[in-house]
Scaffold this active site. Sequence first.
Site, short mmCIF file in Angstrom:
data_model
loop_
_atom_site.label_atom_id
_atom_site.label_comp_id
_atom_site.label_asym_id
_atom_site.label_seq_id
_atom_site.Cartn_x
_atom_site.Cartn_y
_atom_site.Cartn_z
N CYS A 125 -7.09 38.70 19.98
CA CYS A 125 -7.66 39.87 19.28
C CYS A 125 -9.06 40.15 19.85
CB CYS A 125 -7.72 39.54 17.79
SG CYS A 125 -8.83 40.53 16.80
N CYS A 168 -11.95 39.86 17.41
CA CYS A 168 -12.09 38.44 17.08
C CYS A 168 -12.86 37.72 18.18
CB CYS A 168 -10.73 37.78 16.89
SG CYS A 168 -9.69 38.55 15.65
#
Length: 137
Positions: A59, A62
Amino acid sequence: MTKMKKSMSLILLACLVASLMLPVACSEGDNSDWVGATPLEEALANGKPTVAEFGASTCIPCKRMKPILEEVVAEYGDKLNLSFTDVRIHTNIATKYKISLMPTQIFFDNAGQEVTRHVGYWPKEDVLAHLEELEFL
């Protein structure tokens, strides 16, 4: 077949293939391999406030949050914990905490109770301001 219809057909086919693969990818690793408490459970039980990051290694937001949270813990690790859970690997933990978007940060008090949560990328200054507002720092 027109170019537009052909493109739509390819997109639908790609979505179908992805939806068929998703249960396999998500079921590859729940936390049934844990023996004893999970790292998050250990952090919640040690008496310090905890910032729990729920995301995935693939991600992009992330990945951007990781160094920010690592800096916060490097500076304030004596006052709080940081826990990271990869929701694609540990699906049952993600389900337990009702994670629907990545990244999600959940802030737990020193008794292990959820105080608040944030979804998405957060600049370091905002994370620190929130931690101060919660009186975690």
